[in-house]
Scaffold this motif. Sequence first.
Motif, PDB file in Angstrom:
ATOM      1  N   ASP A 218      11.787 -76.061  22.022  1.00 53.25           N
ATOM      2  CA  ASP A 218      12.785 -75.219  22.698  1.00 53.25           C
ATOM      3  C   ASP A 218      14.122 -75.895  22.947  1.00 53.25           C
ATOM      4  OD1 ASP A 218      11.639 -76.908  24.818  1.00 53.25           O
ATOM      5  OD2 ASP A 218      12.709 -75.596  26.207  1.00 53.25           O
ATOM      6  N   MET A 219      14.242 -77.202  22.682  1.00 49.55           N
ATOM      7  CA  MET A 219      15.469 -77.912  23.040  1.00 49.55           C
ATOM      8  C   MET A 219      16.024 -78.726  21.863  1.00 49.55           C
ATOM      9  SD  MET A 219      16.929 -77.608  25.991  1.00 49.55           S
ATOM     10  CE  MET A 219      16.595 -76.344  27.225  1.00 49.55           C
ATOM     11  N   PRO A 220      17.300 -79.142  21.946  1.00 47.48           N
ATOM     12  CA  PRO A 220      17.890 -79.915  20.846  1.00 47.48           C
ATOM     13  C   PRO A 220      17.120 -81.185  20.489  1.00 47.48           C
ATOM     14  CG  PRO A 220      19.623 -79.109  22.283  1.00 47.48           C
ATOM     15  CD  PRO A 220      18.325 -78.777  22.959  1.00 47.48           C
ATOM     16  N   ASN A 221      16.396 -81.774  21.452  1.00 47.71           N
ATOM     17  CA  ASN A 221      15.614 -82.967  21.118  1.00 47.71           C
ATOM     18  C   ASN A 221      14.452 -82.656  20.180  1.00 47.71           C
ATOM     19  OD1 ASN A 221      14.394 -81.592  23.377  1.00 47.71           O
ATOM     20  ND2 ASN A 221      13.144 -83.391  23.780  1.00 47.71           N
ATOM     21  N   ASP A 222      14.176 -81.357  19.956  1.00 52.07           N
ATOM     22  CA  ASP A 222      13.136 -80.963  19.005  1.00 52.07           C
ATOM     23  C   ASP A 222      13.669 -80.803  17.578  1.00 52.07           C
ATOM     24  OD1 ASP A 222      10.945 -80.739  20.860  1.00 52.07           O
ATOM     25  OD2 ASP A 222      11.882 -78.915  21.634  1.00 52.07           O
ATOM     26  N   ILE A 223      14.970 -80.902  17.397  1.00 56.24           N
ATOM     27  CA  ILE A 223      15.557 -80.720  16.063  1.00 56.24           C
ATOM     28  C   ILE A 223      14.990 -81.707  15.036  1.00 56.24           C
ATOM     29  CG2 ILE A 223      17.700 -80.884  14.721  1.00 56.24           C
ATOM     30  CD1 ILE A 223      19.150 -79.593  17.107  1.00 56.24           C
ATOM     31  N   PRO A 224      14.896 -83.021  15.341  1.00 54.00           N
ATOM     32  CA  PRO A 224      14.320 -83.932  14.347  1.00 54.00           C
ATOM     33  C   PRO A 224      12.869 -83.582  13.995  1.00 54.00           C
ATOM     34  CG  PRO A 224      15.538 -85.171  15.990  1.00 54.00           C
ATOM     35  CD  PRO A 224      15.435 -83.768  16.510  1.00 54.00           C
ATOM     36  N   MET A 225      12.101 -83.134  14.987  1.00 58.67           N
ATOM     37  CA  MET A 225      10.714 -82.737  14.735  1.00 58.67           C
ATOM     38  C   MET A 225      10.668 -81.552  13.780  1.00 58.67           C
ATOM     39  SD  MET A 225       7.686 -81.908  17.492  1.00 58.67           S
ATOM     40  CE  MET A 225       8.454 -80.488  18.300  1.00 58.67           C
ATOM     41  N   PHE A 226      11.583 -80.596  13.953  1.00 56.00           N
ATOM     42  CA  PHE A 226      11.654 -79.456  13.041  1.00 56.00           C
ATOM     43  C   PHE A 226      12.050 -79.915  11.637  1.00 56.00           C
ATOM     44  CE2 PHE A 226      12.211 -75.398  15.819  1.00 56.00           C
ATOM     45  CZ  PHE A 226      11.116 -75.779  16.595  1.00 56.00           C
ATOM     46  N   ASN A 237      13.304 -68.588  24.404  1.00 53.76           N
ATOM     47  CA  ASN A 237      14.111 -69.227  25.449  1.00 53.76           C
ATOM     48  C   ASN A 237      14.770 -70.518  24.969  1.00 53.76           C
ATOM     49  OD1 ASN A 237      11.032 -69.673  25.725  1.00 53.76           O
ATOM     50  ND2 ASN A 237      11.858 -71.561  26.592  1.00 53.76           N
ATOM     51  N   ALA A 238      14.703 -70.792  23.673  1.00 55.10           N
ATOM     52  CA  ALA A 238      15.206 -72.066  23.141  1.00 55.10           C
ATOM     53  C   ALA A 238      16.728 -72.144  23.171  1.00 55.10           C
ATOM     54  CB  ALA A 238      14.711 -72.255  21.710  1.00 55.10           C
ATOM     55  N   HIS A 239      17.217 -73.373  23.143  1.00 53.50           N
ATOM     56  CA  HIS A 239      18.643 -73.662  23.016  1.00 53.50           C
ATOM     57  C   HIS A 239      19.130 -73.147  21.664  1.00 53.50           C
ATOM     58  CE1 HIS A 239      22.317 -76.089  22.634  1.00 53.50           C
ATOM     59  NE2 HIS A 239      22.223 -76.368  23.927  1.00 53.50           N
ATOM     60  N   ASP A 240      20.366 -72.656  21.631  1.00 55.08           N
ATOM     61  CA  ASP A 240      20.913 -72.087  20.395  1.00 55.08           C
ATOM     62  C   ASP A 240      20.928 -73.089  19.245  1.00 55.08           C
ATOM     63  OD1 ASP A 240      21.265 -69.612  21.543  1.00 55.08           O
ATOM     64  OD2 ASP A 240      23.398 -69.903  21.989  1.00 55.08           O
ATOM     65  N   ASP A 241      21.147 -74.370  19.554  1.00 55.97           N
ATOM     66  CA  ASP A 241      21.179 -75.390  18.487  1.00 55.97           C
ATOM     67  C   ASP A 241      19.831 -75.498  17.782  1.00 55.97           C
ATOM     68  OD1 ASP A 241      23.771 -75.858  19.205  1.00 55.97           O
ATOM     69  OD2 ASP A 241      23.444 -77.876  20.006  1.00 55.97           O
ATOM     70  N   LEU A 242      18.747 -75.326  18.517  1.00 56.86           N
ATOM     71  CA  LEU A 242      17.427 -75.387  17.901  1.00 56.86           C
ATOM     72  C   LEU A 242      17.133 -74.110  17.130  1.00 56.86           C
ATOM     73  CD1 LEU A 242      14.880 -77.188  17.609  1.00 56.86           C
ATOM     74  CD2 LEU A 242      13.862 -75.827  19.439  1.00 56.86           C
ATOM     75  N   LYS A 243      17.495 -72.972  17.703  1.00 53.02           N
ATOM     76  CA  LYS A 243      17.284 -71.705  16.990  1.00 53.02           C
ATOM     77  C   LYS A 243      18.000 -71.711  15.637  1.00 53.02           C
ATOM     78  CE  LYS A 243      16.604 -68.630  20.974  1.00 53.02           C
ATOM     79  NZ  LYS A 243      17.176 -67.506  21.763  1.00 53.02           N
ATOM     80  N   ALA A 246      15.722 -73.431  13.149  1.00 54.62           N
ATOM     81  CA  ALA A 246      14.323 -73.010  13.126  1.00 54.62           C
ATOM     82  C   ALA A 246      14.035 -72.103  11.934  1.00 54.62           C
ATOM     83  CB  ALA A 246      13.973 -72.287  14.423  1.00 54.62           C
ATOM     84  N   ASP A 247      12.808 -72.137  11.453  1.00 56.47           N
ATOM     85  CA  ASP A 247      12.362 -71.215  10.415  1.00 56.47           C
ATOM     86  C   ASP A 247      12.007 -69.858  11.009  1.00 56.47           C
ATOM     87  OD1 ASP A 247      12.268 -73.069   8.068  1.00 56.47           O
ATOM     88  OD2 ASP A 247      10.846 -74.114   9.353  1.00 56.47           O
ATOM     89  N   GLU A 248      11.741 -69.847  12.301  1.00 63.47           N
ATOM     90  CA  GLU A 248      11.297 -68.630  12.969  1.00 63.47           C
ATOM     91  C   GLU A 248      11.553 -68.763  14.464  1.00 63.47           C
ATOM     92  OE1 GLU A 248       6.997 -66.335  13.800  1.00 63.47           O
ATOM     93  OE2 GLU A 248       7.132 -67.952  12.326  1.00 63.47           O
ATOM     94  N   VAL A 249      11.813 -67.636  15.117  1.00 62.36           N
ATOM     95  CA  VAL A 249      11.916 -67.589  16.576  1.00 62.36           C
ATOM     96  C   VAL A 249      10.812 -66.678  17.086  1.00 62.36           C
ATOM     97  CG1 VAL A 249      13.336 -66.996  18.572  1.00 62.36           C
ATOM     98  CG2 VAL A 249      14.411 -67.991  16.539  1.00 62.36           C
ATOM     99  N   THR A 250      10.000 -67.196  17.985  1.00 63.42           N
ATOM    100  CA  THR A 250       8.882 -66.436  18.526  1.00 63.42           C
ATOM    101  C   THR A 250       9.202 -65.975  19.944  1.00 63.42           C
ATOM    102  OG1 THR A 250       6.489 -66.462  18.925  1.00 63.42           O
ATOM    103  CG2 THR A 250       7.689 -68.495  19.394  1.00 63.42           C
ATOM    104  N   ALA A 251       8.219 -65.434  20.635  1.00 62.10           N
ATOM    105  CA  ALA A 251       8.402 -65.018  22.020  1.00 62.10           C
ATOM    106  C   ALA A 251       8.592 -66.246  22.913  1.00 62.10           C
ATOM    107  CB  ALA A 251       7.190 -64.199  22.481  1.00 62.10           C
ATOM    108  N   SER A 252       8.947 -66.040  24.153  1.00 60.89           N
ATOM    109  CA  SER A 252       9.225 -67.147  25.071  1.00 60.89           C
ATOM    110  C   SER A 252       7.937 -67.850  25.503  1.00 60.89           C
ATOM    111  CB  SER A 252       9.951 -66.623  26.314  1.00 60.89           C
ATOM    112  OG  SER A 252       9.036 -65.933  27.160  1.00 60.89           O
ATOM    113  N   ASN A 253       8.119 -68.983  26.168  1.00 56.80           N
ATOM    114  CA  ASN A 253       6.963 -69.711  26.696  1.00 56.80           C
ATOM    115  C   ASN A 253       6.225 -68.907  27.764  1.00 56.80           C
ATOM    116  OD1 ASN A 253       9.293 -70.112  28.378  1.00 56.80           O
ATOM    117  ND2 ASN A 253       8.247 -71.793  29.420  1.00 56.80           N
TER     118      ASN A 253
END
Length: 267
Positions: A218-226, A237-243, A246-253
């Motif tokens: 959900d956050m920019p620190n997840d970008i390298p993992m993606f 609910n993710a940060h726009d930079d991660l969206k 992303a390959d897909e956006v799902t429902a919120s947490n």
Amino acid sequence: MSPFPYKLVATDLDGTLLRADESVSERTRDALAAVVAAGAAHIVVTGRSVPWTRHILDDLGYEGLAVCGQGAQVYHAGEHRLLTSVTLDRQLAGLALSKIEAEVGPLALAASRDGLDGEVLVSSDYRVQEGPLPVVLFGDPTELWSAPLNKLYIQHPTLSDDELTRAARQTVGSLVDVVMAGPGIVEILPLGLTKATGLSLAARRLGVKAAETIAFGDMPNDIPMFGWAARGVAMANAHDDLKAVADEVTASNEEDGIAVVLERLLG
């Protein structure tokens, strides 16, 4: 039931696997259990250090590997054992901190000490999020540097998290890494350390490849993992930079976003 197409499911904690009250819904628990029954592994990949993660993993009955501290720590939850740990060069961190403050002014500080029981030290002006996570107040700045650290946390009185992250990266990006990991959480890390670093180490131990991995965050620190995983799924609910990556956006947490995707993939 169709075969599950991935061998590894990597999930962030805050804002992703956890709801606001730090619980995991029964639906999400059931979906992850079904994935494991189908032959895949579930691995937690979090910015939290081990002492701030351990109680959650224990509550989940989680006994596998976890990547903690923004990739710095690979932790065996079943054995309560730290397998790998990367620390921040304190002299370099001090230099980076002085350069950032020269650029943007005084910062509120916190620091995560290394180890299974490493304390998190906070200055009196550092805004700590409400909750059960323990912190230790420090007065003398030299206390920050008295023991090995995984990371520093910085806050600015007026700059937003995004503004502070950009300013810090522009100023010290050749010395350390700077990431925004959540609301009010901007971190200084060893250069080159990311969630992808720790995840790749853990995956190697599990005999799983990047091409066999799906990741949720959900956050920019997840970008390298993606970038490392074959598929990256951002929460609503993710940060726009991660969206954006992303390959897909799902429902919120709060709406079982992980379960929505896993159930679909399970058929």
